[in-house]
Design a protein around this motif. Structure first.
Motif, PDB file in Angstrom:
ATOM      1  N   VAL A 104       0.863  -1.189   0.000  1.00 29.46           N
ATOM      2  CA  VAL A 104       0.000   0.000   0.000  1.00 29.46           C
ATOM      3  C   VAL A 104       0.897   1.236   0.000  1.00 29.46           C
ATOM      4  CG1 VAL A 104      -1.815   1.279   1.174  1.00 29.46           C
ATOM      5  CG2 VAL A 104      -1.785  -1.218   1.286  1.00 29.46           C
ATOM      6  N   LEU A 105       0.690   2.132  -0.950  1.00 29.83           N
ATOM      7  CA  LEU A 105       1.467   3.364  -1.054  1.00 29.83           C
ATOM      8  C   LEU A 105       0.572   4.564  -0.771  1.00 29.83           C
ATOM      9  CD1 LEU A 105       3.395   2.662  -4.386  1.00 29.83           C
ATOM     10  CD2 LEU A 105       4.248   2.334  -2.051  1.00 29.83           C
ATOM     11  N   ASP A 106       1.099   5.541  -0.047  1.00 28.51           N
ATOM     12  CA  ASP A 106       0.409   6.819   0.152  1.00 28.51           C
ATOM     13  C   ASP A 106       0.930   7.803  -0.880  1.00 28.51           C
ATOM     14  OD1 ASP A 106      -1.077   5.970   2.355  1.00 28.51           O
ATOM     15  OD2 ASP A 106       0.536   6.451   3.761  1.00 28.51           O
ATOM     16  N   VAL A 107       0.011   8.431  -1.614  1.00 29.84           N
ATOM     17  CA  VAL A 107       0.383   9.368  -2.673  1.00 29.84           C
ATOM     18  C   VAL A 107      -0.337  10.698  -2.451  1.00 29.84           C
ATOM     19  CG1 VAL A 107       0.374   9.834  -5.158  1.00 29.84           C
ATOM     20  CG2 VAL A 107       0.768   7.504  -4.327  1.00 29.84           C
ATOM     21  N   TRP A 108       0.445  11.758  -2.251  1.00 31.50           N
ATOM     22  CA  TRP A 108      -0.141  13.102  -2.117  1.00 31.50           C
ATOM     23  C   TRP A 108      -0.223  13.730  -3.492  1.00 31.50           C
ATOM     24  CZ3 TRP A 108       0.585  18.142  -3.413  1.00 31.50           C
ATOM     25  CH2 TRP A 108      -0.150  19.114  -2.710  1.00 31.50           C
ATOM     26  N   MET A 109      -1.337  14.364  -3.785  1.00 30.30           N
ATOM     27  CA  MET A 109      -1.473  15.083  -5.045  1.00 30.30           C
ATOM     28  C   MET A 109      -2.420  16.252  -4.876  1.00 30.30           C
ATOM     29  SD  MET A 109      -3.941  12.644  -7.391  1.00 30.30           S
ATOM     30  CE  MET A 109      -4.181  13.947  -8.610  1.00 30.30           C
ATOM     31  N   PRO A 116     -13.775  14.083  -7.896  1.00 36.16           N
ATOM     32  CA  PRO A 116     -14.243  14.166  -6.511  1.00 36.16           C
ATOM     33  C   PRO A 116     -13.509  13.237  -5.550  1.00 36.16           C
ATOM     34  CG  PRO A 116     -16.095  14.041  -8.040  1.00 36.16           C
ATOM     35  CD  PRO A 116     -14.865  13.739  -8.831  1.00 36.16           C
ATOM     36  N   ASP A 117     -13.155  12.035  -6.025  1.00 39.33           N
ATOM     37  CA  ASP A 117     -12.509  11.057  -5.146  1.00 39.33           C
ATOM     38  C   ASP A 117     -11.481  10.274  -5.953  1.00 39.33           C
ATOM     39  OD1 ASP A 117     -11.707   9.186  -3.333  1.00 39.33           O
ATOM     40  OD2 ASP A 117     -13.671   8.230  -3.097  1.00 39.33           O
ATOM     41  N   MET A 118     -10.232  10.659  -5.803  1.00 41.32           N
ATOM     42  CA  MET A 118      -9.175  10.008  -6.576  1.00 41.32           C
ATOM     43  C   MET A 118      -9.038   8.527  -6.215  1.00 41.32           C
ATOM     44  SD  MET A 118      -7.058  10.713  -8.970  1.00 41.32           S
ATOM     45  CE  MET A 118      -5.662   9.891  -9.743  1.00 41.32           C
ATOM     46  N   ASN A 119      -9.385   8.174  -5.001  1.00 37.71           N
ATOM     47  CA  ASN A 119      -9.253   6.780  -4.579  1.00 37.71           C
ATOM     48  C   ASN A 119     -10.239   5.859  -5.285  1.00 37.71           C
ATOM     49  OD1 ASN A 119      -7.105   6.599  -2.551  1.00 37.71           O
ATOM     50  ND2 ASN A 119      -8.333   8.109  -1.460  1.00 37.71           N
ATOM     51  N   THR A 131      -1.091  -3.833 -11.518  1.00 35.70           N
ATOM     52  CA  THR A 131       0.241  -3.777 -10.893  1.00 35.70           C
ATOM     53  C   THR A 131       0.314  -4.530  -9.574  1.00 35.70           C
ATOM     54  OG1 THR A 131      -0.265  -1.720  -9.710  1.00 35.70           O
ATOM     55  CG2 THR A 131       0.705  -1.526 -11.928  1.00 35.70           C
ATOM     56  N   GLY A 132      -0.841  -4.769  -8.944  1.00 38.48           N
ATOM     57  CA  GLY A 132      -0.845  -5.397  -7.631  1.00 38.48           C
ATOM     58  C   GLY A 132      -0.492  -4.438  -6.510  1.00 38.48           C
ATOM     59  N   ILE A 133      -0.479  -3.138  -6.813  1.00 32.35           N
ATOM     60  CA  ILE A 133      -0.095  -2.120  -5.828  1.00 32.35           C
ATOM     61  C   ILE A 133      -1.318  -1.275  -5.480  1.00 32.35           C
ATOM     62  CG2 ILE A 133       1.407  -0.139  -5.372  1.00 32.35           C
ATOM     63  CD1 ILE A 133       3.269  -1.263  -7.580  1.00 32.35           C
ATOM     64  N   LYS A 134      -1.686  -1.285  -4.215  1.00 27.84           N
ATOM     65  CA  LYS A 134      -2.811  -0.471  -3.761  1.00 27.84           C
ATOM     66  C   LYS A 134      -2.287   0.912  -3.384  1.00 27.84           C
ATOM     67  CE  LYS A 134      -6.581  -0.252  -0.389  1.00 27.84           C
ATOM     68  NZ  LYS A 134      -7.531   0.180  -1.423  1.00 27.84           N
ATOM     69  N   VAL A 135      -3.043   1.924  -3.765  1.00 31.53           N
ATOM     70  CA  VAL A 135      -2.620   3.304  -3.507  1.00 31.53           C
ATOM     71  C   VAL A 135      -3.682   4.045  -2.710  1.00 31.53           C
ATOM     72  CG1 VAL A 135      -2.133   5.529  -4.595  1.00 31.53           C
ATOM     73  CG2 VAL A 135      -1.097   3.462  -5.509  1.00 31.53           C
ATOM     74  N   ASN A 136      -3.231   4.757  -1.705  1.00 32.03           N
ATOM     75  CA  ASN A 136      -4.101   5.627  -0.916  1.00 32.03           C
ATOM     76  C   ASN A 136      -3.777   7.065  -1.294  1.00 32.03           C
ATOM     77  OD1 ASN A 136      -5.769   6.710   1.195  1.00 32.03           O
ATOM     78  ND2 ASN A 136      -3.913   6.977   2.423  1.00 32.03           N
ATOM     79  N   PHE A 137      -4.674   7.696  -2.057  1.00 30.10           N
ATOM     80  CA  PHE A 137      -4.444   9.067  -2.496  1.00 30.10           C
ATOM     81  C   PHE A 137      -4.838  10.057  -1.405  1.00 30.10           C
ATOM     82  CE2 PHE A 137      -4.657   6.964  -6.632  1.00 30.10           C
ATOM     83  CZ  PHE A 137      -3.593   7.565  -7.289  1.00 30.10           C
ATOM     84  N   ILE A 138      -3.959  11.023  -1.182  1.00 29.49           N
ATOM     85  CA  ILE A 138      -4.208  12.085  -0.199  1.00 29.49           C
ATOM     86  C   ILE A 138      -4.359  13.384  -0.975  1.00 29.49           C
ATOM     87  CG2 ILE A 138      -3.293  13.302   1.811  1.00 29.49           C
ATOM     88  CD1 ILE A 138      -1.476  10.782   2.220  1.00 29.49           C
ATOM     89  N   THR A 139      -5.553  13.950  -0.981  1.00 24.28           N
ATOM     90  CA  THR A 139      -5.797  15.183  -1.729  1.00 24.28           C
ATOM     91  C   THR A 139      -6.430  16.216  -0.812  1.00 24.28           C
ATOM     92  OG1 THR A 139      -7.935  14.314  -2.460  1.00 24.28           O
ATOM     93  CG2 THR A 139      -6.089  14.022  -3.947  1.00 24.28           C
ATOM     94  N   PRO A 140      -5.836  17.403  -0.711  1.00 25.36           N
ATOM     95  CA  PRO A 140      -6.423  18.459   0.114  1.00 25.36           C
ATOM     96  C   PRO A 140      -7.658  19.051  -0.563  1.00 25.36           C
ATOM     97  CG  PRO A 140      -4.541  19.302  -1.094  1.00 25.36           C
ATOM     98  CD  PRO A 140      -4.600  17.830  -1.386  1.00 25.36           C
ATOM     99  N   PRO A 141      -8.471  19.787   0.153  1.00 21.81           N
ATOM    100  CA  PRO A 141      -9.624  20.440  -0.463  1.00 21.81           C
ATOM    101  C   PRO A 141      -9.178  21.413  -1.560  1.00 21.81           C
ATOM    102  CG  PRO A 141      -9.810  20.463   1.928  1.00 21.81           C
ATOM    103  CD  PRO A 141      -8.427  20.006   1.616  1.00 21.81           C
TER     104      PRO A 141
END
Length: 579
Positions: A104-109, A116-119, A131-141
Motif C-alpha cells: 500500500v502506497l500513500d500518494v499526495w497530489m 471528486p474522489d481520486m481513490n 500492478t498489484g499495488i494499492k494506492v491511498n491518495f491524499i488530496t487536500p480540499p
C-alpha cells in the motif's frame, strides 16, 4: 474447452515453467543469500520477461468486442494488440508485475475539482489491479493545496510519493538536496526500466529529465513529441462576418477590428484577462518583444521581457485600448467562470484562451463557431512569435520521498505509466466503454464512448478527467488522447497545430534548473520582480499611472537586483546547454 479456458491453461502452464526455471536457477544451489529487504518489502528481485499470446487480430479494428475480449484487454497486461505508432517504440517490460505482497502506497497530489474522489478513479483502480499495488491518495480540499503542502513538508511526515513535487520551496531539486525527496539516479535503471528506456530513446527527453550534474530526481511526464502551442487568440466567426473584416495580423489591424466590433454591438470585444496569467499572455506584449518573463534574445542570452525597449509603446497601446473599452472591464480580476460567462455573451468577440476549452464552451455547449489568429506583429510580413515551446515535457511529475516505506514498489507503480499498457490506459481509459483500437493498433474514442456520452450527463471537459488522466507523470499523448481535440468535427487541434507551425519559438526558455544556492535567491528576486511588474503594468494600463511611470519601474527593477536575477538564469541556461 472454450477459448477462455485455453488461454487460462496456457498462462498457467507458462507460469509453472517460469517458477520452475527460477527455482532451478536461483534457489537451491545458489550460494548467494536470500535478500531479506526484498522479502520484507514484498517486491521480488527476480526479473522475468513476460510474454503473451498475440491477440491483435481479435482487437484491432473491432468495433463490437465481446465481453471476453474486453476482459482480456482490461484485466491482463497483454498489449500485443497495440501498435508501434511513434518513431520510438514504447517499452513493454512487465516483469515487476504484479508486485508480490500486501503493498500500500500513500500518494499526495493536488486537488482537482473534476475528480471528486481520486481513490475511486476508474483508471487508477484498474492500474491497481494490473500492478498489484494499492494506492491511498491524499488530496487536500480545492483551493487549499498550497497550505496543505506547506503543512505536510513542515510536519516532516511525508507520504511515499508526491505528485507535483516542484511545490517544494526552491523547487524539485531543492527538495532532493534538503532530504525530502530521494535521488533516484542509482535506482532508475534497475527498478524503472520502462521510464529509463523511454527517456533515453530521444535526446530531448533525456536532456529535459536530468539535472545539470546528471542526477535523476523523479518521474517526469514526457511525450512522444513536442505538444502544440495550447494558448492563443480566438475569434468568433460571427464577429468576422458582422464586421466584414479578415483575421487581423498586425497591432494596427487588431485595433481596427476591435473598434469595428464595438460598432456592430460587441461592447467590450476583447476578453483580455486570463486565469493562466492575467495581464501577461505573451500575445499582444510579444508583438513589442516585451515577453512575459525571461526569454532568449537574438544573441542567445537570457533577457527579461518587461525590461525591453518597446515596453512603453506596448503600455501606451494597452492604456488606450482599455480607455476605449476594447477590453473586458474585469480583466484583472475575473476568474474562469466569469470569463466563460463573458465568452458566450454578446459583449465578447475575442478570447485569449485554449481552443480546446473554447471548443467545449463555444462550439459544443453554445454552437458558436470560431477561428484562431496568430500572435500579432508590429509590421506586416513580420514573423509571428511565441515564447511557448513544449520540450517533450508534458503532464506533471512525481517524487519518491525519503520516508517511503517501499521505494521499489513506488518506482514500479510510477514505471507502469511508461509501459505500452500504461500509455493506453492512462491516456485513453478503459477498453470497450471509453475507447477501442483501430487497425493500426492506435486507441481512439468511438462516437458512443463514455467520453462523449457520459451516463451521468457530464460534458467532455469533465469526462476527460473522469474516464482518463489528463495530467499525470506518464507518456502523455495529447494530440490523440485529448477528447476535445479528437472529437468528431473538432478543429481545436487544427488551430493549435497551425499556431505551432507558423510561429517562431526560438526565444523560448528550456526547462532549466538552479543549484541549491541559486534557487532561494532566484525565488526571492523573482517574487519581488513579479510583484513589481504586476503592480506597475496593471496601473499604467488602467490609467492610474502615466506611461512615463515605466521609467521608475525599470529603475526599481534594476535596484532590486534584475542583473543578478538574469545572471542566475544565464548560468542555468549555460549548464542546460552542456547536459
Amino acid at each position: 474447452m472454450n477459448r477462455t479456458m485455453k488461454r487460462l491453461f496456457t498462462l498457467l502452464f507458462i507460469s509453472i515453467l517460469i517458477i520452475s526455471t527460477v527455482t532451478a536457477c536461483s534457489g537451491k544451489g545458489n550460494n548467494e543469500p536470500d535478500n531479506p529487504v526484498a522479502k520484507e518489502e514484498g517486491v521480488s528481485k527476480e526479473k522475468n520477461q513476460v510474454t503473451f499470446e498475440d491477440i491483435s487480430g481479435d482487437i484491432r479494428g473491432n468495433t463490437a468486442p465481446t465481453q471476453e475480449q474486453i476482459d482480456e484487454v482490461n484485466s491482463t497486461l497483454n498489449d500485443t494488440y497495440l501498435g508501434d505508432v511513434y518513431e520510438e517504440v514504447i517499452p513493454s517490460d512487465y516483469s515487476a508485475y504484479p508486485v508480490q505482497g500486501d503493498v500500500v502506497l500513500d500518494v499526495w497530489m493536488p486537488a482537482n475539482s473534476n475528480i471528486p474522489d481520486m481513490n475511486n478513479h476508474l483508471v487508477q483502480k484498474q492500474v491497481e489491479k494490473l500492478t498489484g499495488i494499492k494506492v491511498n491518495f491524499i488530496t487536500p480540499p480545492v483551493g487549499q493545496e498550497a497550505d496543505a503542502f506547506t503543512l505536510m513538508i513542515s510536519s516532516g511526515e511525508l507520504p511515499d510519493i508526491i505528485i507535483d513535487p516542484g511545490r517544494y520551496p526552491g523547487g524539485f531539486e531543492a527538495g532532493v538536496n534538503d532530504g525530502a525527496y530521494l535521488d533516484l539516479t542509482d535506482k532508475m535503471e534497475e527498478f524503472a526500466p520502462n521510464y529509463t528506456a523511454w527517456r533515453n530513446s530521444d535526446e530531448m527527453r533525456r536532456k529535459t529529465t536530468v539535472t545539470d550534474d546528471g542526477r535523476l530526481l523523479g518521474f517526469y511526464g514526457i511525450a512522444p513529441y513536442s505538444e502544440w502551442i495550447w494558448f492563443g487568440t480566438l475569434i468568433k466567426q460571427e464577429a468576422l462576418d458582422k464586421t466584414g473584416l479578415e483575421v487581423p495580423t498586425t497591432i494596427d489591424e487588431w485595433y481596427t477590428f476591435l473598434k469595428k466590433c464595438q460598432e456592430v454591438g460587441y461592447k467590450n470585444p476583447l476578453n483580455y484577462g486570463s486565469t493562466y496569467g492575467q495581464i501577461f499572455t505573451g500575445i499582444i506584449n510579444g508583438a513589442y518583444g516585451v515577453w512575459d518573463w525571461t526569454f532568449i534574445d537574438e544573441n542567445g542570452k537570457v533577457a527579461w521581457g518587461p525590461a525591453q525597449p518597446k515596453a512603453k509603446e506596448y503600455l501606451t497601446t494597452m492604456q488606450q485600448w482599455n480607455k476605449e473599452g476594447l477590453l473586458n472591464r474585469d480583466w484583472a480580476t475575473a476568474d474562469f467562470n466569469q470569463r466563460m460567462a463573458s465568452a458566450i455573451s454578446d459583449d465578447t468577440a475575442v478570447m485569449m484562451d485554449s481552443p480546446d476549452t473554447m471548443w467545449s464552451y463555444w462550439k459544443v455547449q453554445n454552437d458558436i463557431d470560431f477561428v484562431g489568429a496568430l500572435n500579432p506583429v508590429l509590421n506586416k510580413g513580420d514573423k509571428s512569435a511565441s515564447t511557448y515551446k513544449n520540450f517533450k515535457r508534458a503532464g506533471t511529475n512525481a517524487a519518491i520521498t525519503t520516508q517511503s516505506k517501499n521505494v521499489e514498489a513506488a518506482m514500479a507503480w510510477l514505471d507502469f505509466n511508461f509501459t505500452k499498457k500504461g500509455w493506453e490506459l492512462i491516456n485513453f481509459g478503459e477498453y470497450g466503454t471509453v475507447h477501442l483500437v483501430d487497425e493500426q493498433g492506435m486507441p481512439y474514442y468511438p462516437e458512443n464512448s463514455y467520453i462523449y456520452n457520459d451516463p451521468d450527463g457530464q460534458p467532455v471537459d469533465v469526462t476527460l478527467w473522469k474516464y482518463r488522466m489528463h495530467n499525470w507523470p506518464n507518456i502523455r499523448d495529447e494530440h490523440h488522447a485529448n477528447p476535445l481535440i479528437a472529437a468528431k468535427g473538432s478543429y481545436s487541434g487544427d488551430i493549435r497545430k497551425t499556431w505551432t507551425e507558423n510561429m517562431d519559438t526560438s526565444m523560448a526558455m528550456p526547462p532549466i534548473t538552479f543549484t541549491k544556492e541559486e534557487a532561494s535567491r532566484e525565488a526571492e528576486l523573482g517574487n519581488q520582480l513579479s510583484t513589481l511588474r504586476g503592480e506597475y503594468f496593471a496601473k499604467i494600463m488602467m490609467g492610474e499611472l502615466p506611461v512615463d511611470a515605466y521609467d521608475k519601474f525599470l529603475k526599481e527593477a534594476q535596484s532590486m537586483g534584475l542583473e543578478e536575477f538574469l545572471s542566475l538564469h544565464q548560468a542555468a541556461l549555460d549548464r542546460y546547454n552542456q547536459r
